[in-house]
Design an enzyme around this catalytic site. Structure first.
Site, PDB file in Angstrom:
ATOM      1  N   THR A 125       0.806  -1.224   0.000  1.00 18.26           N
ATOM      2  CA  THR A 125       0.000   0.000   0.000  1.00 18.26           C
ATOM      3  C   THR A 125       0.838   1.272   0.000  1.00 18.26           C
ATOM      4  OG1 THR A 125      -1.440   1.332   1.447  1.00 18.26           O
ATOM      5  CG2 THR A 125      -0.150  -0.368   2.515  1.00 18.26           C
ATOM      6  N   GLU A 127       0.288   3.599   1.862  1.00 20.23           N
ATOM      7  CA  GLU A 127       0.435   4.021   3.272  1.00 20.23           C
ATOM      8  C   GLU A 127       1.851   3.756   3.772  1.00 20.23           C
ATOM      9  OE1 GLU A 127      -1.557   5.420   5.926  1.00 20.23           O
ATOM     10  OE2 GLU A 127      -2.502   6.145   4.104  1.00 20.23           O
ATOM     11  N   TYR A 149      -1.036   0.426  10.879  1.00 19.24           N
ATOM     12  CA  TYR A 149      -1.384  -0.253   9.617  1.00 19.24           C
ATOM     13  C   TYR A 149      -0.206  -0.196   8.650  1.00 19.24           C
ATOM     14  CZ  TYR A 149      -3.481  -0.782   4.956  1.00 19.24           C
ATOM     15  OH  TYR A 149      -3.755  -1.169   3.656  1.00 19.24           O
ATOM     16  N   LYS A 153       2.105  -3.297   7.199  1.00 21.85           N
ATOM     17  CA  LYS A 153       2.176  -3.556   5.758  1.00 21.85           C
ATOM     18  C   LYS A 153       3.627  -3.526   5.256  1.00 21.85           C
ATOM     19  CE  LYS A 153      -2.079  -4.194   4.121  1.00 21.85           C
ATOM     20  NZ  LYS A 153      -2.485  -5.263   3.189  1.00 21.85           N
TER      21      LYS A 153
HETATM   22  P1  NAP Z   1     -11.628  -4.316   2.509  1.00 21.47           P
HETATM   23  O1  NAP Z   1     -12.773  -3.939   1.628  1.00 21.47           O
HETATM   24  O2  NAP Z   1     -11.553  -3.784   3.894  1.00 21.47           O
HETATM   25  O3  NAP Z   1     -11.574  -5.916   2.556  1.00 21.47           O
HETATM   26  C1  NAP Z   1     -10.760  -6.585   3.476  1.00 21.47           C
HETATM   27  C2  NAP Z   1     -11.095  -8.063   3.436  1.00 21.47           C
HETATM   28  O4  NAP Z   1     -10.285  -8.743   4.397  1.00 21.47           O
HETATM   29  C3  NAP Z   1     -12.550  -8.397   3.778  1.00 21.47           C
HETATM   30  O5  NAP Z   1     -12.973  -9.478   2.982  1.00 21.47           O
HETATM   31  C4  NAP Z   1     -12.444  -8.842   5.229  1.00 21.47           C
HETATM   32  O6  NAP Z   1     -13.467  -9.719   5.633  1.00 21.47           O
HETATM   33  C5  NAP Z   1     -11.119  -9.586   5.189  1.00 21.47           C
HETATM   34  N1  NAP Z   1     -10.521  -9.753   6.507  1.00 21.47           N
HETATM   35  C6  NAP Z   1     -10.267  -8.801   7.422  1.00 21.47           C
HETATM   36  N2  NAP Z   1      -9.709  -9.327   8.522  1.00 21.47           N
HETATM   37  C7  NAP Z   1      -9.609 -10.671   8.295  1.00 21.47           C
HETATM   38  C8  NAP Z   1      -9.132 -11.769   9.060  1.00 21.47           C
HETATM   39  N3  NAP Z   1      -8.637 -11.602  10.285  1.00 21.47           N
HETATM   40  N4  NAP Z   1      -9.177 -13.008   8.507  1.00 21.47           N
HETATM   41  C9  NAP Z   1      -9.677 -13.201   7.269  1.00 21.47           C
HETATM   42  N5  NAP Z   1     -10.165 -12.199   6.502  1.00 21.47           N
HETATM   43  C10 NAP Z   1     -10.139 -10.941   7.008  1.00 21.47           C
HETATM   44  O7  NAP Z   1     -10.241  -3.918   1.803  1.00 21.47           O
HETATM   45  P2  NAP Z   1      -9.939  -3.593   0.261  1.00 21.47           P
HETATM   46  O8  NAP Z   1     -10.116  -2.136   0.048  1.00 21.47           O
HETATM   47  O9  NAP Z   1     -10.639  -4.577  -0.581  1.00 21.47           O
HETATM   48  O10 NAP Z   1      -8.372  -3.837   0.220  1.00 21.47           O
HETATM   49  C11 NAP Z   1      -7.825  -5.118  -0.119  1.00 21.47           C
HETATM   50  C12 NAP Z   1      -6.392  -5.193   0.332  1.00 21.47           C
HETATM   51  O11 NAP Z   1      -5.633  -4.177  -0.304  1.00 21.47           O
HETATM   52  C13 NAP Z   1      -6.183  -4.982   1.835  1.00 21.47           C
HETATM   53  O12 NAP Z   1      -5.095  -5.799   2.213  1.00 21.47           O
HETATM   54  C14 NAP Z   1      -5.792  -3.509   1.948  1.00 21.47           C
HETATM   55  O13 NAP Z   1      -5.010  -3.315   3.101  1.00 21.47           O
HETATM   56  C15 NAP Z   1      -4.996  -3.340   0.674  1.00 21.47           C
HETATM   57  N6  NAP Z   1      -5.003  -2.012   0.071  1.00 21.47           N
HETATM   58  C16 NAP Z   1      -6.172  -1.367  -0.194  1.00 21.47           C
HETATM   59  C17 NAP Z   1      -6.143  -0.131  -0.823  1.00 21.47           C
HETATM   60  C18 NAP Z   1      -7.417   0.601  -1.183  1.00 21.47           C
HETATM   61  O14 NAP Z   1      -7.335   1.802  -1.450  1.00 21.47           O
HETATM   62  N7  NAP Z   1      -8.560  -0.068  -1.220  1.00 21.47           N
HETATM   63  C19 NAP Z   1      -4.923   0.432  -1.212  1.00 21.47           C
HETATM   64  C20 NAP Z   1      -3.742  -0.287  -0.947  1.00 21.47           C
HETATM   65  C21 NAP Z   1      -3.793  -1.514  -0.322  1.00 21.47           C
HETATM   66  P3  NAP Z   1     -14.925  -9.158   6.104  1.00 21.47           P
HETATM   67  O15 NAP Z   1     -15.697  -8.994   4.809  1.00 21.47           O
HETATM   68  O16 NAP Z   1     -15.415 -10.242   6.977  1.00 21.47           O
HETATM   69  O17 NAP Z   1     -14.683  -7.859   6.791  1.00 21.47           O
HETATM   70  O1  F7E Z   2      -8.650   8.330   4.562  1.00 21.44           O
HETATM   71  C1  F7E Z   2      -8.873  11.808   5.746  1.00 21.44           C
HETATM   72  C2  F7E Z   2      -7.951  10.878   6.514  1.00 21.44           C
HETATM   73  O2  F7E Z   2      -9.711   6.302   5.501  1.00 21.44           O
HETATM   74  C3  F7E Z   2      -8.154   9.176   3.547  1.00 21.44           C
HETATM   75  C4  F7E Z   2      -7.208   2.261   2.861  1.00 21.44           C
HETATM   76  O3  F7E Z   2      -7.790   1.583   1.781  1.00 21.44           O
HETATM   77  O4  F7E Z   2      -6.029   3.743   1.409  1.00 21.44           O
HETATM   78  C5  F7E Z   2      -6.946   3.706   2.493  1.00 21.44           C
HETATM   79  O5  F7E Z   2      -6.419   4.387   3.615  1.00 21.44           O
HETATM   80  C6  F7E Z   2      -7.819  10.533   4.131  1.00 21.44           C
HETATM   81  C7  F7E Z   2      -6.974  10.492   5.409  1.00 21.44           C
HETATM   82  O6  F7E Z   2      -8.143   6.146   3.490  1.00 21.44           O
HETATM   83  C8  F7E Z   2     -12.105  11.613   7.368  1.00 21.44           C
HETATM   84  O7  F7E Z   2      -7.369  11.550   7.623  1.00 21.44           O
HETATM   85  C9  F7E Z   2     -10.754  13.166   6.725  1.00 21.44           C
HETATM   86  O8  F7E Z   2      -5.966  11.470   5.304  1.00 21.44           O
HETATM   87  O9  F7E Z   2     -10.362   7.069   3.188  1.00 21.44           O
HETATM   88  P1  F7E Z   2      -9.323   6.916   4.215  1.00 21.44           P
HETATM   89  P2  F7E Z   2      -6.604   5.955   3.851  1.00 21.44           P
HETATM   90  O10 F7E Z   2      -6.295   6.222   5.259  1.00 21.44           O
HETATM   91  O11 F7E Z   2      -5.837   6.715   2.822  1.00 21.44           O
HETATM   92  C10 F7E Z   2      -4.747   3.151   1.682  1.00 21.44           C
HETATM   93  C11 F7E Z   2      -3.919   3.245   0.430  1.00 21.44           C
HETATM   94  C12 F7E Z   2      -4.844   1.786   2.244  1.00 21.44           C
HETATM   95  O12 F7E Z   2      -3.975   0.951   2.058  1.00 21.44           O
HETATM   96  C13 F7E Z   2      -5.909   1.563   3.259  1.00 21.44           C
HETATM   97  O13 F7E Z   2      -6.189   0.166   3.401  1.00 21.44           O
HETATM   98  O14 F7E Z   2      -9.038  11.171   4.488  1.00 21.44           O
HETATM   99  N1  F7E Z   2     -10.188  11.982   6.387  1.00 21.44           N
HETATM  100  N2  F7E Z   2     -11.912  12.967   7.336  1.00 21.44           N
HETATM  101  C14 F7E Z   2     -11.001  11.015   6.769  1.00 21.44           C
HETATM  102  N3  F7E Z   2     -10.895   9.665   6.635  1.00 21.44           N
HETATM  103  C15 F7E Z   2     -11.927   8.914   7.110  1.00 21.44           C
HETATM  104  N4  F7E Z   2     -11.864   7.571   6.964  1.00 21.44           N
HETATM  105  N5  F7E Z   2     -13.014   9.480   7.728  1.00 21.44           N
HETATM  106  C16 F7E Z   2     -13.148  10.841   7.883  1.00 21.44           C
HETATM  107  O15 F7E Z   2     -14.124  11.309   8.442  1.00 21.44           O
END
Ligand code: NAP
Ligand code: F7E
Length: 374
Positions: A125, A127, A149, A153
Site C-alpha cells: 500500500t 500508506e 497499519y 504492511k
Molecule cells: P476491505 O474492503 O476492507 O476488505 C478486506 C477483506 O479482508 C474483507 O474481505 C475482510 O473480511 C477480510 N478480513 C479482514 N480481517 C480478516 C481476518 N482476520 N481473517 C480473514 N479475513 C479478514 O479492503 P480492500 O479495500 O478490498 O483492500 C484489499 C487489500 O488491499 C487490503 O489488504 C488492503 O489493506 C490493501 N489495500 C487497499 C487499498 C485501497 O485503497 N482499497 C490500497 C492499498 C492496499 P470481512 O468482509 O469479513 O470484513
Molecule cells: O482516509 C482523511 C484521513 O480512511 C483518507 C485504505 O484503503 O487507502 C486507504 O487508507 C484521508 C486520510 O483512506 C475523514 O485523515 C478526513 O488522510 O479514506 P481513508 P486511507 O487512510 O488513505 C490506503 C492506500 C490503504 O492501504 C488503506 O487500506 O481522508 N479523512 N476525514 C477522513 N478519513 C476517514 N476515513 N473518515 C473521515 O471522516
C-alpha cells in the site's frame, strides 16, 4: 483452467478480482472469516456468490492458512485480506500487526512448504510511504509509515521481497494507491462522503462530519487496480509495482466533485476545526469538521508514479477522480431511491439498514440509469 485463491474475497478488491478471474475462466476460491452471519453483499451485487467456492479462512489462525493451502491445488494466491482501515489501526495495533504483517509470512512459508510453484500477490500500500520522502512516490521511494497499519504492511512487503529473493518464489507486491468504487467500505472517506451526500439529497438534514480536509490522495477506480494485480502474476519474473493515477486531490476537492454530480453548489467557510460547507441551492449545511476524525499521525500527501506498471504491465487507470466521485455518489443516490422504505423516508439520516441488493435489483437499476459502474 487455472485455479486462484483470494483471501479477503468478500472485500471491495476481493469481489472485483473474483469477478475478473471468473470472466477469464478461472476456478475461483475465496477465504471468508467466521462471523455470526455470512457476509457476501459485494459478491451478491456482482452476481458471483455461487460461482466462487468459499472456504473458512482466518488470517490470524495458522492452521486455517495451512488447511486451505494444503487442500486446494492453486496456481495463484492473492493475499487481499487485512485489517484495512488505517484509523482503526491505532485502536487495534497488535491485531493489525498479526493480520497485516505476521499472517503474510505464515502464508509465504506455508506456500514454500506445500506449493512452492504457486504465484503469490501481496496487497502492499501507498500508506507505507507515509511521511513521503519524495514526490511522486515510486517502487524505489524510501518507506516511512505513519500508522500501525502502515508499519504492519511494511513487514508484509519486505517479507514478500525476501521470500522471492531467498527461495526464488514467484511473489509480487502491488504498492497500490487509494482505489475506490461503489463497493468501498462506508468508513473510508470517499464512500462516507458519497453516502452522506446521497442522504442529504434525499431530504436528510445532518451534515457529514469529517476530519482533516487538507490531506491529499491519489484516488483511482478499484476495477482498474484488480486488473493490475492479475497482470503482475502473469509476468515471467515476480516484482513490485506501484499502481496509481499520478494525480492528487484534497478531501475537500473530492467532496466538491461528488456534490457537483448531485447538482449541489457548495460554499466553503472557516478553517481547521471550524470549516463548514453549505449547499447554496438548498441552504443546508452539508459538512462540518469534527476533530474526533483527526488521526494521531497523518499522511498528508500521496501521489504515485506508476510508470513501471505502464511500461512492463501495459497497465493504465481508466477512471479519473471526477468520474469516480460521480459514479459513487450516483450509486448511493440510486440505491437509496430504490430502498426508500417508509422508515428511511421519515429518517434519511439514520444509519442505513444493512441493505442487500439482489442481483436483479442491481441490474435493473444499472440499466435504467446507466450510471452505476459496479
Ligand atoms: P476491505 O474492503 O476492507 O476488505 C478486506 C477483506 O479482508 C474483507 O474481505 C475482510 O473480511 C477480510 N478480513 C479482514 N480481517 C480478516 C481476518 N482476520 N481473517 C480473514 N479475513 C479478514 O479492503 P480492500 O479495500 O478490498 O483492500 C484489499 C487489500 O488491499 C487490503 O489488504 C488492503 O489493506 C490493501 N489495500 C487497499 C487499498 C485501497 O485503497 N482499497 C490500497 C492499498 C492496499 P470481512 O468482509 O469479513 O470484513
Ligand atoms: O482516509 C482523511 C484521513 O480512511 C483518507 C485504505 O484503503 O487507502 C486507504 O487508507 C484521508 C486520510 O483512506 C475523514 O485523515 C478526513 O488522510 O479514506 P481513508 P486511507 O487512510 O488513505 C490506503 C492506500 C490503504 O492501504 C488503506 O487500506 O481522508 N479523512 N476525514 C477522513 N478519513 C476517514 N476515513 N473518515 C473521515 O471522516
Amino acid at each position: 483452467m487455472k485455479t486462484a485463491f483470494i483471501t479477503g474475497v468478500t472485500g471491495q478488491d476481493g469481489a472485483y478480482l473474483a469477478k475478473l478471474l471468473l470472466d477469464k475462466g478461472y476456478d475461483v476460491h475465496g477465504g471468508v472469516r467466521r462471523s455470526s452471519q455470512p457476509e457476501t453483499t459485494r459478491l451478491d451485487l456482482l452476481g458471483i456468490t455461487n460461482a466462487v467456492t468459499l472456504h473458512d479462512f482466518e488470517l490470524t489462525e495458522p492452521n486455517s492458512i495451512s488447511r486451505v493451502i494444503r487442500d486446494i491445488p492453486m496456481d495463484e494466491f492473492y493475499n487481499l485480506a487485512a485489517q484495512s482501515f488505517v484509523g482503526a489501526s491505532w485502536e487495534l495495533p497488535v491485531y493489525t500487526a498479526d493480520a497485516d504483517g505476521m499472517a503474510v509470512v505464515k502464508i509465504l512459508d506455508t506456500l514454500r512448504t506445500f506449493r512452492p510453484e504457486t504465484r503469490f500477490y501481496q496487497a502492499s500500500t501507498s500508506e507505507m510511504f507515509g511521511l513521503v520522502q519524495e514526490v511522486p512516490q515510486s517502487e524505489t521511494t524510501r518507506l516511512y509509515p505513519r500508522s500501525p497499519y502502515g508499519v504492519a504492511k511494511v513487514y508484509g512487503h519486505y517479507i514478500t521481497m525476501n521470500y522471492r529473493e531467498s527461495f526464488g518464489m514467484h511473489a509480487s507486491s502491488g504498492i497500490l494507491f487509494n482505489h475506490e468504487s461503489p463497493l468501498r467500505g462506508t468508513d473510508f472517506v470517499t464512500r462516507k462522503i458519497t453516502l452522506g451526500l446521497a442522504k442529504l439529497a434525499h431530504g436528510g438534514a445532518t451534515p457529514i462530519e469529517l476530519g482533516n480536509m487538507d490531506a491529499k490522495r491519489d484516488w483511482g477506480y478499484a476495477g482498474d487496480y484488480v486488473e493490475g494485480m492479475w497482470r503482475m502474476l502473469q509476468q515471467d519474473q515476480a516484482d513490485d509495482y506501484v499502481l496509481a493515477t499520478g494525480e492528487t486531490f484534497t478531501i475537500r476537492q473530492f467532496f466538491d466533485f461528488a456534490a457537483e454530480a448531485l447538482g449541489m453548489q457548495l460554499e466553503w467557510a472557516g478553517t481547521g476545526p471550524d470549516e463548514i460547507a453549505v449547499d447554496v441551492k438548498s441552504g443546508k449545511r452539508v459538512m462540518q469538521v469534527n476533530p474526533k476524525f483527526y488521526r494521531p499521525a497523518e499522511v498528508d500527501l500521496l501521489i504515485g508514479d506508476a510508470s513501471k506498471a505502464h511500461r512492463k504491465l501495459g497497465w493504465r487507470p481508466t477512471v479519473a477522480v471526477k468520474e469516480l466521485a460521480a459514479m459513487m455518489v450516483q450509486f448511493d443516490y440510486d440505491m437509496l431511491a430504490l430502498h426508500r422504505s417508509p422508515q428511511i423516508s421519515k429518517s434519511p439520516d439514520d444509519q442505513l439498514p444493512h441493505y442487500i441488493w439482489t442481483q436483479d435489483e442491481f441490474a435493473s437499476q444499472h440499466s435504467q440509469t446507466g450510471s452505476a459502474r459496479c
